[in-house]
Design a protein around this motif. Structure first.
Motif, PDB file in Angstrom:
ATOM      1  N   VAL A 258      36.407  39.382  34.746  1.00 45.87           N
ATOM      2  CA  VAL A 258      35.685  38.513  35.677  1.00 45.87           C
ATOM      3  C   VAL A 258      36.690  37.611  36.375  1.00 45.87           C
ATOM      4  CG1 VAL A 258      33.849  36.794  35.904  1.00 45.87           C
ATOM      5  CG2 VAL A 258      33.750  38.500  34.064  1.00 45.87           C
ATOM      6  N   LEU A 261      35.141  31.738  38.216  1.00 45.15           N
ATOM      7  CA  LEU A 261      34.091  31.213  37.328  1.00 45.15           C
ATOM      8  C   LEU A 261      34.692  30.501  36.109  1.00 45.15           C
ATOM      9  CD1 LEU A 261      31.545  34.219  37.427  1.00 45.15           C
ATOM     10  CD2 LEU A 261      31.925  32.417  39.107  1.00 45.15           C
ATOM     11  N   ILE A 295      24.061  33.510  43.757  1.00 43.13           N
ATOM     12  CA  ILE A 295      24.065  34.472  44.845  1.00 43.13           C
ATOM     13  C   ILE A 295      24.352  35.870  44.299  1.00 43.13           C
ATOM     14  CG2 ILE A 295      25.258  35.087  46.981  1.00 43.13           C
ATOM     15  CD1 ILE A 295      25.732  31.945  47.213  1.00 43.13           C
ATOM     16  N   SER A 296      23.586  36.799  44.789  1.00 36.76           N
ATOM     17  CA  SER A 296      23.691  38.184  44.337  1.00 36.76           C
ATOM     18  C   SER A 296      25.112  38.730  44.547  1.00 36.76           C
ATOM     19  CB  SER A 296      22.656  38.985  45.131  1.00 36.76           C
ATOM     20  OG  SER A 296      22.901  40.334  44.998  1.00 36.76           O
ATOM     21  N   GLY A 299      29.013  38.067  40.177  1.00 34.33           N
ATOM     22  CA  GLY A 299      29.577  38.209  38.835  1.00 34.33           C
ATOM     23  C   GLY A 299      28.686  37.784  37.688  1.00 34.33           C
ATOM     24  N   LEU A 302      28.089  40.908  35.464  1.00 34.08           N
ATOM     25  CA  LEU A 302      29.410  41.251  34.916  1.00 34.08           C
ATOM     26  C   LEU A 302      29.783  40.295  33.782  1.00 34.08           C
ATOM     27  CD1 LEU A 302      31.896  43.084  35.460  1.00 34.08           C
ATOM     28  CD2 LEU A 302      32.804  41.247  36.890  1.00 34.08           C
ATOM     29  N   ASN A 397      18.831  35.988  40.717  1.00 37.97           N
ATOM     30  CA  ASN A 397      19.378  35.894  42.067  1.00 37.97           C
ATOM     31  C   ASN A 397      18.475  35.052  42.951  1.00 37.97           C
ATOM     32  OD1 ASN A 397      21.467  37.649  41.463  1.00 37.97           O
ATOM     33  ND2 ASN A 397      20.288  39.452  42.057  1.00 37.97           N
ATOM     34  N   VAL A 429      39.144  38.027  42.083  1.00 43.54           N
ATOM     35  CA  VAL A 429      38.261  39.196  42.162  1.00 43.54           C
ATOM     36  C   VAL A 429      39.049  40.408  42.656  1.00 43.54           C
ATOM     37  CG1 VAL A 429      36.162  40.167  43.179  1.00 43.54           C
ATOM     38  CG2 VAL A 429      36.224  37.741  42.564  1.00 43.54           C
ATOM     39  N   ALA A 432      41.073  41.643  39.762  1.00 45.62           N
ATOM     40  CA  ALA A 432      40.248  42.326  38.766  1.00 45.62           C
ATOM     41  C   ALA A 432      39.813  43.701  39.271  1.00 45.62           C
ATOM     42  CB  ALA A 432      39.019  41.476  38.422  1.00 45.62           C
ATOM     43  N   GLY A 458      31.588  38.545  45.445  1.00 53.71           N
ATOM     44  CA  GLY A 458      32.521  39.289  44.598  1.00 53.71           C
ATOM     45  C   GLY A 458      32.303  40.784  44.735  1.00 53.71           C
ATOM     46  N   ALA A 459      31.038  41.175  44.824  1.00 55.10           N
ATOM     47  CA  ALA A 459      30.727  42.606  44.934  1.00 55.10           C
ATOM     48  C   ALA A 459      31.269  43.170  46.244  1.00 55.10           C
ATOM     49  CB  ALA A 459      29.220  42.820  44.843  1.00 55.10           C
ATOM     50  N   ALA A 462      35.003  43.516  45.755  1.00 58.86           N
ATOM     51  CA  ALA A 462      35.346  44.599  44.826  1.00 58.86           C
ATOM     52  C   ALA A 462      35.159  45.965  45.490  1.00 58.86           C
ATOM     53  CB  ALA A 462      34.494  44.492  43.563  1.00 58.86           C
TER      54      ALA A 462
HETATM   55  N1  LIG Z   1      33.725  37.241  39.783  1.00 55.94           N
HETATM   56  C1  LIG Z   1      33.917  38.561  39.837  1.00 55.94           C
HETATM   57  N2  LIG Z   1      35.021  39.120  39.319  1.00 55.94           N
HETATM   58  C2  LIG Z   1      35.237  40.441  39.378  1.00 55.94           C
HETATM   59  N3  LIG Z   1      34.398  41.309  39.967  1.00 55.94           N
HETATM   60  C3  LIG Z   1      33.264  40.814  40.489  1.00 55.94           C
HETATM   61  C4  LIG Z   1      32.967  39.429  40.456  1.00 55.94           C
HETATM   62  N4  LIG Z   1      31.793  39.227  41.072  1.00 55.94           N
HETATM   63  C5  LIG Z   1      31.356  40.437  41.446  1.00 55.94           C
HETATM   64  N5  LIG Z   1      32.240  41.402  41.115  1.00 55.94           N
HETATM   65  C6  LIG Z   1      32.099  42.843  41.375  1.00 55.94           C
HETATM   66  O1  LIG Z   1      30.830  43.062  41.927  1.00 55.94           O
HETATM   67  C7  LIG Z   1      30.024  43.856  41.067  1.00 55.94           C
HETATM   68  C8  LIG Z   1      28.614  43.298  41.013  1.00 55.94           C
HETATM   69  O2  LIG Z   1      28.633  42.044  40.392  1.00 55.94           O
HETATM   70  P1  LIG Z   1      27.457  41.567  39.473  1.00 55.94           P
HETATM   71  O3  LIG Z   1      28.027  40.889  38.297  1.00 55.94           O
HETATM   72  O4  LIG Z   1      26.559  42.708  39.193  1.00 55.94           O
HETATM   73  O5  LIG Z   1      26.736  40.534  40.425  1.00 55.94           O
HETATM   74  P2  LIG Z   1      25.438  39.664  40.178  1.00 55.94           P
HETATM   75  O6  LIG Z   1      25.894  38.245  40.286  1.00 55.94           O
HETATM   76  O7  LIG Z   1      24.511  40.014  41.290  1.00 55.94           O
HETATM   77  O8  LIG Z   1      24.893  40.014  38.856  1.00 55.94           O
HETATM   78  C9  LIG Z   1      30.722  43.825  39.736  1.00 55.94           C
HETATM   79  O9  LIG Z   1      30.476  44.992  39.009  1.00 55.94           O
HETATM   80  C10 LIG Z   1      32.174  43.670  40.135  1.00 55.94           C
HETATM   81  O10 LIG Z   1      32.701  44.928  40.497  1.00 55.94           O
END
Ligand SMILES: Nc1ncnc2c1ncn2[C@@H]1O[C@H](COP(=O)(O)OP(=O)(O)O)[C@@H](O)[C@H]1O
Ligand SMILES: [Mg+2]
Length: 537
Positions: A258, A261, A295-296, A299, A302, A397, A429, A432, A458-459, A462
């Motif tokens: 992650v 955060l 926000i969707s 992370g 994750l 979300n 991010v 990662a 982040g999504a 990524a």
């Molecule tokens: N802080 C973060 N660090 C690393 N990857 C992230 C981060 N935020 C989002 N991502 C990427 O985006 C994808 C979706 O994030 P997710 O955790 O499912 O978001 P949500 O906050 O909507 O639950 C993750 O699988 C990862 O690949």
């Protein structure tokens, strides 16, 4: 004074003591919810003996039998459910050779359904009204043991319901010892090498007694030892089969996967020690969990997954929506079943993803796909009252459809708001995501990338890595560069642009009601490049 030896009672023994108390208090009808008929019957026999009641067992095939399974000749021709209920009444009325009795009626709920069930249901209600007033030395009680937690409305006022727990560590240990004791001496000596015993017990917690016994047996047959890994893969199979919880494999890397955060991660790391057996022994209450709102794509899910890896505990996803969809009508019972498994498993992370989706409609009248108000009530009271060692992480979300009582004090230790990543976090991010694609070694300009992705989730960041990899592969499979990632970023219309108002209102809520998941707020900016003053009220 000599120290009195304190014997550790298993949870089953404690529940048996409760049944004894219920018998003494002359409760006429006890409804026990469990899948483990044989195990619970053993406890009922103990409970009956402790209150000086004789246990009788009945089913439609064998009629009335004794504890050892033999037909009881005193009560011949009792296969009909109506007949056995009359017999209970007659036992209460007997004037000579009085005897107290507990009547365990197997599968009885089947005989209470529909029109055909009207007579037995009535007979049971009459008994429930009559039995408490019967003389003490001919007291009788009926015990129904069933996996079914739907009490017929006619009986609801008469029955005492007990949700019987799955075996705890103490009982599982006894199951393990029984498995080991059945082995020839030379094999037994090597079957549970030092240290594996506790691990094997932990691995089997969450299973029924029979399931645990069969896991141990399987491990012994396959490896001649009690191998915790075999036991835990069996447990995984059983939990998957039960369909009330999803088992997730740990994600590699733990919290390092992650980016950013820092506040949230620091908080979670600090909870790790509070989650340990040592902390329990010290008397520290077990952490309950956290709600991650934001926000969707930033992370939250994750992080939930990464925590389980970081703590080395199983990750179980509780999908309230699926429970409802799969078992329309019985959703509340299924949710309770899931709670029972969770409580039995002990230390684990329970992940409830996008809880607002399951909750939608539970408070209003319209049925728009959420769980029922009853099921919501079950979830809320479980979160409030539970004593187990599960750590619950719920993500959301959107807060507009969340019932406010969900986030009230006592349900979570804390509520975090997960915002769009700031400049530093965006670098994290990127790092990662590159690492997740086996690209931790390549050199890219993180500053440029971070600047180009201001306002991205982040999504969205990524996702740039696989897009760039695709381009690089097309181009003679060359390594990707900063330029590839920048080109990919140009194509993206970030959510923060397309849903600017929604994000603004979510942020406003987050400032007032939650702790920021990120400590440095200065750099958080919207896609427009405006510096948002997140400190403002
Ligand atoms: N802080 C973060 N660090 C690393 N990857 C992230 C981060 N935020 C989002 N991502 C990427 O985006 C994808 C979706 O994030 P997710 O955790 O499912 O978001 P949500 O906050 O909507 O639950 C993750 O699988 C990862 O690949
Ligand atoms: Mg998510």
């Amino acid at each position: 004074m000599t120290a009195t030896a304190t014997k550790v009672l298993s949870k089953g023994q404690k529940q048996a003591a409760d049944v004894t108390a219920l018998l003494r208090a002359r409760n006429p009808l006890i409804w026990i919810v469990t899948r483990e008929e044989a195990r619970v019957e053993g406890f009922i026999a103990e409970a009956a003996a402790a209150a000086s009641y004789v246990p009788h067992f009945w089913d439609v095939s064998a009629g009335v039998t004794k504890l050892n399974g033999d037909k009881d000749n005193k009560f011949a021709n009792q296969e009909d459910p109506g007949a056995v209920l009359n017999t209970v009444r007659a036992a209460a009325d007997r004037t000579s050779s009085k005897e107290r009795g507990v009547w365990v009626l197997r599968d009885l709920p089947i005989w209470l359904q529909g029109q055909a069930g009207a007579a037995p249901t009535r007979a049971l209600r009459n008994l429930a009204r009559y039995l408490p007033g019967v003389e003490r030395d001919s007291a009788q009680a009926v015990v129904i043991i069933t996996p079914d937690s739907n009490i017929p409305a006619e009986l609801a006022g008469h029955v005492t319901v007990i949700d019987w727990s799955l075996p705890d560590r103490t009982e599982i240990a006894a199951v393990l010892d029984a498995a080991l004791n059945s082995l020839p001496e030379d094999i037994r000596a090597k079957a549970a090498p030092n240290g594996t015993r506790d691990a094997a017990i932990d691995a089997a917690v969450g299973l029924t007694g029979e399931e645990a016994a069969s896991c141990f047996a399987k491990s012994l047959v396959q490896t001649r030892t009690i191998d915790p890994a075999v036991v835990s893969s069996e447990k995984r199979r059983v939990i998957v089969r039960e369909k009330v919880l999803e088992w997730h494999d740990p994600i590699p890397g733990g919290l390092d996967a992650v980016g950013g955060l820092d506040n949230l991660k620091g908080w979670l790391v600090a909870r790790k020690n509070a989650f340990s057996p040592k902390a329990r022994a010290y008397g520290l209450p077990a952490p309950k969990g956290a709600a991650l709102v934001g926000i969707s794509g930033c992370g939250k899910s994750l992080t939930a997954k990464a925590v389980a890896t970081a703590w080395g505990v199983p990750l179980l996803r509780l999908d309230l929506g699926a429970l409802k969809d799969k078992f329309v009508g019985g959703s509340e019972g299924n949710i309770r079943k899931a709670f029972k498994v969770i409580e039995a498993i002990g230390r684990c992370v329970v992940w409830i993803d996008e809880i607002e989706k399951a909750m939608a409609g539970s408070t209003g009248g319209a049925s728009d796909g959420g769980v029922s108000a009853d099921a919501l009530g079950a979830v809320l009271s479980w979160m409030q009252d539970r004593t187990g060692e599960a750590f619950v992480i719920a993500t959301a979300n959107d807060i507009s459809s969340l019932p406010p009582e969900l986030l009230r004090k006592g349900r979570f230790d804390d509520i975090f708001f997960v915002d769009l990543p700031n400049a530093t976090e965006r670098k994290g991010v990127f790092a990662a995501a590159l690492k997740a694609h086996g690209r931790s070694e390549i050199t890219v300009d993180f500053d440029m990338l971070s600047d180009a992705t201001n306002g991205f989730t982040g999504a969205e960041i990524a996702e740039l890595v696989p897009t760039a990899l695709f381009a690089g592969f097309e181009d003679d499979a060359r390594e990707i560069t900063t330029e590839d990632l920048l080109a990919a970023a140009k194509e993206v219309v970030p959510l923060s642009k397309s849903s600017a108002t929604k994000i603004a209102s979510l942020r406003e809520w987050g400032q007032a009601n939650a702790r920021p998941a990120t400590s440095s707020k200065t750099e958080a900016r919207g896609a427009t490049g405006r510096k948002l003053d997140l400190e403002a009220a």
